[in-house]
Scaffold this motif. Sequence first.
Motif, short mmCIF file in Angstrom:
data_model
loop_
_atom_site.label_atom_id
_atom_site.label_comp_id
_atom_site.label_asym_id
_atom_site.label_seq_id
_atom_site.Cartn_x
_atom_site.Cartn_y
_atom_site.Cartn_z
N TRP A 205 39.22 34.43 39.54
CA TRP A 205 39.68 35.95 39.83
C TRP A 205 40.63 36.32 38.61
CZ3 TRP A 205 38.59 39.27 43.76
CH2 TRP A 205 39.54 40.25 43.84
N GLY B 90 37.28 41.10 48.63
CA GLY B 90 36.24 41.61 49.63
C GLY B 90 35.86 40.42 50.22
N CYS C 77 46.03 41.94 40.68
CA CYS C 77 46.40 42.02 42.14
C CYS C 77 45.86 40.93 42.76
CB CYS C 77 45.84 43.11 42.79
SG CYS C 77 44.02 43.35 42.52
N SER C 78 46.51 40.35 43.90
CA SER C 78 45.91 39.24 44.53
C SER C 78 44.77 39.27 45.20
CB SER C 78 47.11 38.81 45.69
OG SER C 78 46.78 37.38 46.61
N TYR D 179 41.85 39.56 38.06
CA TYR D 179 42.79 40.78 38.25
C TYR D 179 44.16 40.44 38.51
CZ TYR D 179 37.86 42.15 38.88
OH TYR D 179 36.51 42.48 38.62
N ASP E 202 45.17 39.88 49.11
CA ASP E 202 45.27 41.41 49.40
C ASP E 202 43.89 42.48 49.25
OD1 ASP E 202 47.74 40.59 49.87
OD2 ASP E 202 48.50 41.03 47.92
N ILE E 203 43.33 41.84 48.27
CA ILE E 203 42.16 42.89 47.95
C ILE E 203 40.75 42.43 47.83
CG2 ILE E 203 42.50 42.87 45.33
CD1 ILE E 203 42.66 46.14 45.67
#
Length: 229
Positions: A67, A78, A71-72, A69, A75-76
């Motif tokens: 991952w 898909g 952000c977690s 990014y 949390d985000i």
Amino acid sequence: MSCCEERYCGCSVIAGPGITVDGDGSTTAPYVIGASGQPVAPDLVSGCGLAGAGTDTAPLMAATGMWPYECSVDDIGGVVACDSTGVLRSEPRGFAAAFSYTETRDYPNLVVPAGFDQPGDTFTTTVTNPGCRPALVWLEREVDIDFDLPAGAGAAYGHGGDEMIFHRNTGTTVEQDFHVQTTKCFGLADALEVGETRALPFDITLGRGIGGATYNRIQVYIRVLLIGV
């Protein structure tokens, strides 16, 4: 009886993928067939998105990436789900949909009110979210009003209390059906939920009428762009 005795001479047992064969087929060392610990269908490991050898120590699993990014992923990230036929599916695709509404109303030469941003008329259309995601609603609204302005007369109109234009006849003759079309674009503050139908009213305001100014026609456009988010 050994494999090469009488009618059994020349027979053989060959192990296939995931199978072991022990013994020589005799009465003292019969064939013993077992599992080799290798995958029965080793070509599965070549399938897209798979990792592992299909053994107890290296089972087949989804081949995932890192991952990347800030952000977690909790949390985000898909969702991947299994459909009724056993096929993996991602979340609903995003979408865009456009709608347009127009209406023209005629009036019997009504006097333009003297105050600022006075109620004129209201035009309303509705929009429904046809997708499987909440949608951002982006509006483009236009209005065009026909004024009759004797010499020295003036009139203004606006979008929902926001005056857009004021015109005064500084000539010596009547201006018949003076009109200017104006437009505004904006997005609604909250998203349109899946399947939700919402009314989109458009309030036309009039004002600053002087010198006997009248209006006889209002034409509006309401154009809507839905963007599935």
